[in-house]
Each structure stands twice: as structure tokens, then as C-alpha cells.
Design an enzyme around this catalytic site. Structure first.
Site, PDB file in Angstrom:
ATOM      1  N   ASP A 310       0.874  -1.168   0.000  1.00 24.15           N
ATOM      2  CA  ASP A 310       0.000   0.000   0.000  1.00 24.15           C
ATOM      3  C   ASP A 310       0.914   1.222   0.000  1.00 24.15           C
ATOM      4  O   ASP A 310       2.111   1.116   0.285  1.00 24.15           O
ATOM      5  CB  ASP A 310      -0.875  -0.039   1.256  1.00 24.15           C
ATOM      6  CG  ASP A 310      -1.733   1.202   1.385  1.00 24.15           C
ATOM      7  OD1 ASP A 310      -2.347   1.601   0.391  1.00 24.15           O
ATOM      8  OD2 ASP A 310      -1.754   1.780   2.489  1.00 24.15           O
ATOM      9  N   ASP A 502      -1.497  -0.881   6.132  1.00 23.18           N
ATOM     10  CA  ASP A 502      -1.660  -0.395   7.496  1.00 23.18           C
ATOM     11  C   ASP A 502      -3.080  -0.009   7.850  1.00 23.18           C
ATOM     12  O   ASP A 502      -3.401   0.144   9.024  1.00 23.18           O
ATOM     13  CB  ASP A 502      -0.760   0.818   7.743  1.00 23.18           C
ATOM     14  CG  ASP A 502      -1.315   2.086   7.120  1.00 23.18           C
ATOM     15  OD1 ASP A 502      -1.786   2.007   5.970  1.00 23.18           O
ATOM     16  OD2 ASP A 502      -1.285   3.144   7.772  1.00 23.18           O
ATOM     17  N   ASP A 506      -7.111  -1.963   4.083  1.00 28.24           N
ATOM     18  CA  ASP A 506      -6.171  -2.991   3.644  1.00 28.24           C
ATOM     19  C   ASP A 506      -6.508  -4.361   4.221  1.00 28.24           C
ATOM     20  O   ASP A 506      -5.898  -5.362   3.815  1.00 28.24           O
ATOM     21  CB  ASP A 506      -4.744  -2.622   4.067  1.00 28.24           C
ATOM     22  CG  ASP A 506      -4.227  -1.402   3.329  1.00 28.24           C
ATOM     23  OD1 ASP A 506      -4.535  -1.274   2.127  1.00 28.24           O
ATOM     24  OD2 ASP A 506      -3.529  -0.575   3.944  1.00 28.24           O
TER      25      ASP A 506
END
Length: 636
Positions: A310, A502, A506
């Protein structure tokens, strides 16, 4: 003395075997040596029968292990009159189980340390004094006293002027940290030399330390696939050992040769090495601020080929700072910021905190919404009296305000678009920064065999492409929804795949990846629960550390297995020629077991970590040199 008695009770089969051996010595010295053979043989056959019952039960469940070798060796040595060797095989079998248990306890010391340190009570401020209450009764908003050297019981805000904390049990960092009034204190940290008061911001079950304890309990109960792989060696190893013993018997015509070979066919390298190594690897990871939920995760990490990241909060610090306000007249910059920050109060996105902080720094008063709805990764819609405010990505805002238009942004900026009452109201520009050690982490992953990288982000294409080029990331997918990330990871052919993220958005892709790694330092509970490993410090370099630990653990486990097997096979071949008597063979094999366990304990990694300290990836720190993120329209 007390410790010795405790060990004797814990490993009672070893104690009983030793007592039988001492009884035999007494009988021999008393002139009734003929009883020694009967005593040793009867005891050895009783143990063999006990082992055989467990072996049959396992076989009924289609589990084929190595117990047959131990049982056959005991019976064979008794039948050929090698009763001393029979007792030594029993000692080897029971001692091996004791050594395995001891080694496991040694290997998971760091994991157990977390469990045993879990706070049980809190000192609740009541009527000018303090009353001890069970930690489960602590409510949000309670004022608690934390005495010197006590563990912070729940997550809270420091009310006292200052304190020093040891956070090593939850972050892996040994250097004490200083906290001042208003700072967040994580449960599990050890208070310094002065008593302080905190205000609980979470209950015990939702606090950082309790979440870690749950992860550790899950990790401590796991069994790695490589251990099951070791179990699969049981059949060929058993067949080889029995065949070699039978061949030695046939060629020599002496049944003693069969017994001499089998006493050296120990199953301990297979049964002990892999579990000890994997528990040691999980312990090493915990000591370095990484909770690995199972031994199988370490094996997947060791074989990983692709790493997916990410962007916001993972490759970047995830704390964009306001750089410019661009309202549409007659709206003023302050009015635009008030509208944005008031709406963002109802958003969980990382940008929300930045906008709220910017408004408060300017002394602006935020409004309370009548109602608000957040569209994950897209934006938020809030209703204030007769006014509607929409904040988020351009496409999301354009759905509510057809006159919305993109704004020009400079390198290092991202744009948050705003609509009010169905009309475009302007944009807020902010900037984020790459983590100082993001590039070094990717380079380290490449050197560990994770040669393919990908970035999945909800950010705009321009920013995503620029960051990917700066970091050397091979593939990029921008403007992703959570479902898009899951689909992208599922389509990757170079597996196993690591996914690092995080945020709450996600969580689905972390669960879908072969190994999901959550950057859990900021308390992203959903991400942590979905992930296979959780990094407890805000340091992306621990991703490479996790892969390194996985590779070291698997390497050491396999080395230990093959070391034990190799030495056993060589000794069995020598014994087939009658060179090693059965009694001597049983003693030698005990030493082989010990060497195997010691080899597996290397996975705890004390020396490995010491060697890596001088050449490892530089730790991440917000104050370190930062590279600006270049271009974006929104990072939602």
C-alpha cells in the site's frame, strides 16, 4: 534443589527410567545380577507397549510417524539380550521428548514473556484515592494510577507532566522513550521511576498489549508446514532403517546386527529439529517487534517471490500536511477549511486527522454534523443543518457536484476536493513524504529473493507512477478500491505474495495474500487481525527483517534435520558391519539428538542479530531525511 525436583516431576518418565537404571546397579552389586536383565527388559517392553498404543491410535487417524522405529528398537534389543541397550533406547526416547520440551520453552521465551507480563489489575481513581479493579472493568475515560516500574494496563493519555517508559516489550526498541502530558501511552509499556496518572482511551480488550497477547497465543500454538513435511519423511526413513537392519542381519546371520542398526535409527532429528527451529524463529521475530502468527508464515516468508505495498502510511509516513487552500469564491480559505475539517471528523482516513489538526492550529471552530456517511477510500458526506458537505476524491465529489473541476497541483502535493450543497467549493492541497528507508527496504527484499514488487493504492495515477519510479517498483495499480486490491493480488502468478498495509481498507487484501503484514504501530486493529504478521513499530524495514527471519528459520530447520539424518545414516551403516555395539550405539545416538537440538536452537538468532546490526537497513524515523511524494490528486 527445588529446581531439580521440579524438573524431575515435570519429566517423570526420564526420572523413572533413571531410577530403574540405578535399581539395576544396586541389584548387580547385591549379587542378584540375573534380576537386572528381567527388570530392564520388563520396563523397556512396558514403555514399548505404551508407545505402541499411541502409534496405533495415530495410524487409525492416517498419521504415520516414526514411533515404529523406537518401538522396534526396544523390542529387538530385548529379544537379542541387549537389555542395557534397551534401557538406553528408552532413556533416549523419553529424554528426547524432555529435551524437545525444554528446547521449546527456551525457544519461545520472548513469546512467553509477553503472555506472563499481561497486566491483571488497574488502580482506579475514586473519591480522592485509588481502588484496585480487574483490568476488564476499566472503562474509557477512567483515570488510572500507574506506579513506578508498573505496566501500563490500558491504552491512555498521560495526565501527569512527564514520564519515561520502556516500550521494548511491544516495539522491540530497548531505548527508553519520554512522554509528556497529552501523549498517548500504550498498554504493555513499563513506567519509569515516578507514579503518573493516565486517562483510559480504550478498554483492556481493545488496547495494544491485549491485542498483542492474542496474536502471541495464536502464534505459540501453531505448527509449521515444514514440520508436517518432516513428518512425511517418516515412512521412507523407517523403511530405509528397517531394510538396512534386515540386510545386516541377513548378511551376518546375527540378529544382534538388526538391533545394533535400529538403536541408531533415532527419529529425534525429524521430530524435534523443525518445531524447535520454528518456535525459535517466532521468538526471534517477537524480540524484534514482529509478531508472526504461525510457523507456516515463516515458511511462506522464506519462499516469497513478490511483495505488494500500500502507499499511504506504508511506503509513506501517512501524515500529509496542509500546504494550500483553494476555495471557490465567495468562500474564504478559512470557511473552506472549517467545512472540510468538520466533515472529516466523521472519517477514518489518515487525511482526516491532518485536516482537523490544521483547522485547530488556526484556531477555527468545527461544527457537529446532524449525520454523516463515509464511503471507504472515496470520501465522506456530512449534513450540517441545511448544508451538505462532500469531501474526498475528485470522482466522488463530481458525483455530487457536476461542476467540479480538477485543480493543478505541484510535485509533492495531493488534492482533496470539496462540494457544498451540490456545487463545487474548491480543493485542499496537502503533501506526504516517503519513508526515509523505503528504498533501502525494497533493495534488501530484492537481495533476499523477493525480486518482484507492486504498489496498490487508492491514490491518483500520477503520484503512484512517480513513487514507483523513485523506489524502483515494477508494477503499479492506482485508484484502487479494497476489492480491486484483492483481485490484483489474486492475479499475481509469482507466489508466495507478501502484502504490506496499514489501514482498515487494507484488511481484505491482507487476508487474501499468502502473507499479509500489517503495520500495526498506529493501532489499525482490522488490518492487524486480518494479517499473518504484525509489525509493532512504525518501521517498514521490519518487512525485510520478517523475510530474513523466515529464510534463516527454514534454513536452520532443514540443516538441523539433515544433519541429524545424515549422521544417523552414517552410524547405521557402520553399525551394520558390527563395529558399534548396541549399548554404545544408544549412547552415541543420544549425543546426536543433543547436537540436533542445539543446531535448531540457532533459529533464536542472538548471534545472527548481532552480526546483522552493523549492516542492517537503517531504522525509519520521522525526523530522518525524507523524500517528498511528488504528485497526487487524492490519496484516499
Amino acid at each position: 534443589m527445588t529446581r531439580i525436583l521440579g524438573l524431575a516431576r515435570r519429566y517423570w518418565m526420564v526420572t523413572l527410567t533413571i531410577l530403574v537404571g540405578l535399581l539395576g546397579i544396586v541389584l548387580a552389586l547385591s549379587g542378584v545380577g540375573w534380576l537386572v536383565q528381567w527388570t530392564f527388559s520388563a520396563y523397556a517392553l512396558a514403555v514399548a507397549a505404551w508407545q505402541a498404543v499411541g502409534m496405533v491410535r495415530a495410524m487409525l487417524h492416517r498419521e504415520f510417524g516414526l514411533d515404529i522405529l523406537a518401538v522396534t528398537a526396544i523390542v529387538a534389543t530385548v529379544l537379542v539380550g541387549e537389555y542395557v541397550a534397551a534401557l538406553l533406547v528408552v532413556l533416549m526416547l523419553t529424554g528426547g521428548e524432555a529435551l524437545e520440551d525444554y528446547a521449546n520453552q527456551r525457544a519461545k521465551r520472548e513469546l512467553d514473556a509477553l503472555l506472563t507480563r499481561s497486566p491483571q489489575v488497574a488502580h482506579h481513581a475514586v473519591g480522592g484515592g485509588y481502588r484496585d479493579i480487574p483490568i476488564g472493568e476499566v472503562k474509557t475515560g477512567d483515570v488510572l494510577l500507574v506506579r513506578p516500574s508498573e505496566i501500563v494496563p490500558v491504552d491512555g493519555t498521560l495526565l501527569s507532566p512527564e514520564t519515561t517508559l520502556d516500550e521494548s516489550s511491544i516495539t522491540g526498541e530497548s531505548v527508553p522513550v519520554e512522554r509528556v502530558v497529552g501523549d498517548v501511552l500504550l498498554s504493555g509499556a513499563v513506567n519509569g521511576r515516578q507514579a503518573v496518572e493516565i486517562r483510559a482511551t480504550k478498554t483492556a480488550g481493545d488496547s495494544q498489549f491485549q491485542q498483542i497477547v492474542v496474536l502471541v497465543e495464536h502464534a505459540a500454538q501453531s505448527k509449521a508446514p515444514v514440520v508436517r513435511l518432516a513428518d512425511r519423511y517418516a515412512v521412507p526413513f523407517t523403511v530405509f532403517s528397517l531394510a538396512l537392519g534386515a540386510l545386516a542381519w541377513w548378511l551376518s546371520g546375527d540378529p544382534v546386527r538388526f538391533a545394533e542398526v535400529l538403536v541408531l535409527a533415532t527419529p529425534c532429528p525429524l521430530l524435534i529439529a523443525a518445531p524447535v527451529a520454528f518456535i525459535g524463529g517466532m521468538s526471534r521475530a517477537a524480540r524484534n517487534g514482529i509478531i508472526v502468527k504461525s510457523g507456516g508464515v515463516l515458511e511462506q516468508l522464506a519462499r516469497a517471490k513478490t511483495a505488494v505495498f500500500d502507499k499511504t502510511g506504508t511506503l509513506t509516513y501517512g501524515a500529509p500536511a496542509l500546504t494550500e487552500l483553494r476555495p471557490v469564491k465567495p468562500l474564504s480559505p478559512e470557511q473552506l477549511l472549517v467545512a472540510v475539517a468538520s466533515a472529516e471528523q466523521y472519517s477514518s482516513h489518515v487525511l482526516a486527522a491532518s485536516m482537523i489538526a490544521a483547522a485547530r492550529e488556526r484556531g477555527l471552530t468545527l461544527h457537529e454534523a446532524d449525520s454523516a456517511e463515509e464511503a471507504a477510500t472515496n470520501g465522506v458526506v456530512a449534513h450540517f443543518g441545511g448544508s451538505d458537505v462532500v469531501v474526498g476524491k475528485f470522482a466522488f465529489v463530481a458525483e455530487h457536484a457536476p461542476d467540479a473541476r480538477r485543480t493543478a497541483i505541484a510535485p509533492g502535493e495531493l488534492a482533496i476536493y470539496v462540494a457544498m450543497n451540490g456545487r463545487y467549493a474548491g480543493a485542499v492541497l496537502a503533501s506526504d513524504h516517503l519513508r526515509a528507508n523505503a528504498k533501502a527496504t525494497l533493495d534488501r527484499l530484492g537481495s533476499l529473493g523477493v525480486t518482484r514488487t507492486m504498489m496498490l493504492t487508492g491514490d491518483a495515477h500520477e503520484t503512484a507512477e512517480h513513487i514507483a519510479a523513485e523506489l524502483g517498483i515494477g508494477r503499479v495499480r492506482a485508484e484502487c478500491l479494497p476489492a480491486d486490491k484483492v483481485a490484483e493480488v489474486a492475479a499475481i502468478t509469482e507466489r508466495p505474495v507478501i502484502m504490506v498495509g496499514d489501514g482498515v481498507n487494507d484488511a481484505p487484501v491482507l487476508a487474501a495474500a499468502d502473507v499479509g503484514i500489517a503495520m500495526g504501530a498506529k493501532g489499525a486493529t482490522a488490518a492487524s487481525e486480518s494479517a499473518d504478521a504484525v509489525i509493532l513499530v512504525d518501521d517498514i524495514a521490519r518487512t525485510a527483517k520478517a523475510v530474513e527471519f523466515g529464510r534463516d528459520t527454514v534454513r536452520i530447520a532443514l540443516q538441523s534435520i539433515w544433519l541429524g539424518i545424515g549422521v544417523s545414516v552414517v552410524l547405521m551403516v557402520i553399525a551394520a558391519f558390527g563395529v558399534i555395539p548396541a549399548t554404545a550405539g544408544a549412547i552415541i545416538q543420544e549425543l546426536v539428538d543433543l547436537v540436533t537440538i542445539l543446531a535448531a536452537l540457532r533459529a533464536i538468532g542472538g548471534r545472527l542479530d548481532a552480526r546483522a546490526a552493523a549492516v542492517g537497513v537503517t531504522p525509519d524515523a520521522p525526523g530522518a531525511l525524507q523524500s517528498p511524494v511528488r504528485r497526487s490528486s487524492s490519496s484516499r
